[in-house]
Design a protein around this motif. Structure first.
Motif, short mmCIF file in Angstrom:
data_model
loop_
_atom_site.label_atom_id
_atom_site.label_comp_id
_atom_site.label_asym_id
_atom_site.label_seq_id
_atom_site.Cartn_x
_atom_site.Cartn_y
_atom_site.Cartn_z
N TYR A 33 0.82 -1.22 0.00
CA TYR A 33 0.00 0.00 0.00
C TYR A 33 0.85 1.27 0.00
CZ TYR A 33 -3.99 -2.97 1.34
OH TYR A 33 -4.97 -3.91 1.36
N GLU A 34 1.97 1.18 0.71
CA GLU A 34 2.77 2.37 1.00
C GLU A 34 3.21 3.12 -0.25
OE1 GLU A 34 6.10 1.38 3.44
OE2 GLU A 34 5.67 3.04 4.82
N LYS A 35 3.51 2.35 -1.29
CA LYS A 35 4.06 2.97 -2.51
C LYS A 35 3.07 3.94 -3.19
CE LYS A 35 3.08 -1.10 -5.34
NZ LYS A 35 3.22 -2.42 -4.73
N TYR A 36 1.80 3.86 -2.80
CA TYR A 36 0.81 4.76 -3.42
C TYR A 36 0.70 6.09 -2.70
CZ TYR A 36 -0.51 0.51 -5.80
OH TYR A 36 -0.48 -0.62 -6.56
N LEU A 37 1.41 6.23 -1.59
CA LEU A 37 1.28 7.45 -0.77
C LEU A 37 2.39 8.43 -1.04
CD1 LEU A 37 0.30 6.21 2.78
CD2 LEU A 37 -1.02 7.71 1.28
N MET A 38 2.06 9.71 -0.90
CA MET A 38 3.06 10.77 -1.06
C MET A 38 2.97 11.62 0.20
SD MET A 38 3.23 13.37 -4.25
CE MET A 38 1.53 13.79 -4.10
N LEU A 39 3.94 11.49 1.09
CA LEU A 39 3.85 12.19 2.37
C LEU A 39 4.73 13.43 2.40
CD1 LEU A 39 3.89 9.31 5.01
CD2 LEU A 39 1.93 10.54 4.08
N GLY A 40 4.24 14.47 3.06
CA GLY A 40 5.05 15.67 3.26
C GLY A 40 5.63 15.62 4.66
N GLY A 41 5.02 16.36 5.59
CA GLY A 41 5.55 16.46 6.95
C GLY A 41 5.17 15.28 7.83
N GLY A 42 5.57 15.40 9.11
CA GLY A 42 5.27 14.36 10.10
C GLY A 42 6.54 13.66 10.53
N THR A 43 6.73 13.51 11.86
CA THR A 43 7.95 12.87 12.36
C THR A 43 7.88 11.37 12.14
OG1 THR A 43 7.95 14.57 14.05
CG2 THR A 43 9.46 12.73 14.39
#
Ligand SMILES: Cc1ncc(COP(=O)(O)O)c(C=O)c1O
Length: 443
Positions: free
Chosen positions: A19-29
């Motif tokens: 699933y992870e490969k479909y996400l685009m994350l900006g901030g967050g520790t």
């Protein structure tokens, strides 16, 4: 259980990469656990491991997770309505606006709702510009954080930090130039390297000089958090807020308070209750809806507001679920939960301050309600920031069931900002895990 929910709650660790490969994350520790559910102040991750959440998930979950009374009201309301277009009236919008106006400073009586905190700050900026002829530029403070939409990015440290370190908001400079920064009264780490005892509040003088000499045209507004959160849990001296208010009055500049993190969390409904100073515009977001997306711009009777069909129209600005959530949360805060925020905040603040005797590298403890920050330093005299110690403490605590927040420009401020429903026993667990984490780090 609904088969979709069964599938969702049943997700396995080994499925995540898929699933992870479909996400685009900006901030967050990061790293951070995959959270499946929460109850009270506790979160449960994909392995069934439990944590006390001192981040309240972006500091927003004042009532904690899965609060039964709160959820019952919302699910009952959901049987009747959810999203309604901004052009239609709803009882929940009427009642929430009135309730917020009753709690806010006397002159602040009109509310416009929107969806996110940054949009609420932009709403405040639009009002300010509308009320100040020919004014386009705003003043903000060093280390401020007002969001990352293009309209406010230039006001936040996400753009400042770009100087030589990373691009951050600077990449978008052409679109974010309408801000001029002034020094913040961060007395533990004065940006001008002065001592509070004899600084003469020079930062106020610099504010004045900036208004006169550094801004093109009239200043549209002074935007500030009354207590800087992301910048490092920095509680400002009352004298600074009084002085800034006076300067704004002298120059006819609207004073905009970004209360997106201070609303209720500092132990008073609004920061005016804490400092005894009143702004002209207040921006709200985060905790306003008890976890449901809602934000607001509130303005003084002296200002001209939005006009129909012009500056402010958002698809989800009249979300009745979020409005009911905000109202229900206010009702529950009135019935003792805001008091608990103060009681537990003072307890944690007092105990953390006492801990400094055993751990002098807890350089400073700053607490207002459940808005708490601890500066970790290499040496209490030099105050050199210790980001590595903070990482070590955070990692140990995470392994041992407490999630702490991380903040400050030097990434050395431990944030302790749990939901307001926390008990003394749960505070004691936090303190004990922190003690063990500091020892484990060799202190
Ligand atoms: C003080 C402050 N202002 C504005 C924002 C931006 O809010 P949002 O992320 O909802 O746009 C934040 C978010 O962290 C904040 O802390």
């Amino acid at each position: 259980m609904d088969p979709l929910l069964r599938k969702l709650y049943g997700i396995r660790k080994e499925d995540i990469a898929d699933y992870e490969k479909y996400l685009m994350l900006g901030g967050g520790t990061r790293p951070a656990p995959t959270i499946i559910r929460g109850k009270g102040v506790w979160l449960t991750d994909i392995d069934g491991k439990k944590y006390i959440d001192c981040t309240s998930q972006s500091w927003a979950m004042y009532l904690g997770f899965a609060n039964e009374e709160f959820n019952a009201t919302i699910t009952e309301h959901l049987k009747n309505a959810s999203h309604i277009h901004q052009g239609f009236d709803t009882p929940s919008r009427f009642m929430l606006a009135k309730k917020l106006a009753e709690k806010a400073p006397k002159k602040i009586n009109r509310v416009s709702f929107t969806v996110g905190g940054a949009a609420a700050v932009e709403g405040g900026m639009k009002i300010a510009i509308k009320n100040r002829e020919n004014a386009q530029e705003f003043i903000t403070l060093y280390d401020a954080y007002h969001g990352t939409t293009l309209g406010v990015m230039g006001s936040s440290w996400v753009s400042t930090k770009s100087s030589g370190k990373f691009m951050g908001g600077a990449r978008f400079n052409r679109l974010t130039r309408q801000f001029v920064r002034v020094p913040n009264p961060y007395c533990y780490r004065c940006p001008l390297e002065l001592k509070r005892e004899n600084c003469g509040m020079i930062c106020l003088k610099l504010l004045k000089i900036t208004i006169e000499k550094a801004v093109n045209g009239p200043v549209a507004g002074l935007i500030m958090e009354p207590l800087q959160a992301s910048g490092g849990q920095i509680i400002f001296p009352k004298e600074y807020l009084e002085g800034a208010r006076k300067i704004c009055d002298d120059y006819g500049i609207p004073l905009i308070w970004d209360e997106i993190q201070t609303y209720c969390r500092i132990g008073t409904w609004f920061a005016s209750g804490y400092y005894g100073v009143e702004p002209d515009i207040i921006c709200l977001g985060k905790g306003l809806g008890g976890g449901f997306p809602i934000a607001a711009t509130m303005i003084s009777d002296d200002l001209e507001g939005f006009s129909p069909d012009t500056e402010e129209l958002h698809t989800f600005a009249n979300n009745t679920v979020s409005q009911v959530a905000a109202l229900k949360q206010i009702e529950m805060l009135e019935q003792g939960i805001l008091d608990n925020c103060n009681t537990m905040g003072n307890y944690l603040g007092g105990e953390l301050t006492k801990m400094r005797k055993d751990f002098p590298r807890m350089g400073d403890v700053r607490q207002a309600g459940l808005h708490i920050g601890v500066e970790l330093v290499r040496d209490p005299v030099t105050r050199e920031a210790d980001a590595e110690l903070l990482q070590a403490v955070r990692n140990y605590a995470m392994e041992n069931g407490v999630i702490f927040g991380v903040g400050g420009m030097l990434k050395n401020v431990l944030k302790v900002k749990p939901p307001f429903i926390i008990t003394k026993e749960e505070c004691d667990i936090i303190l004990e895990v922190l003690r063990r984490a500091l020892k484990h780090a060799g202190l």
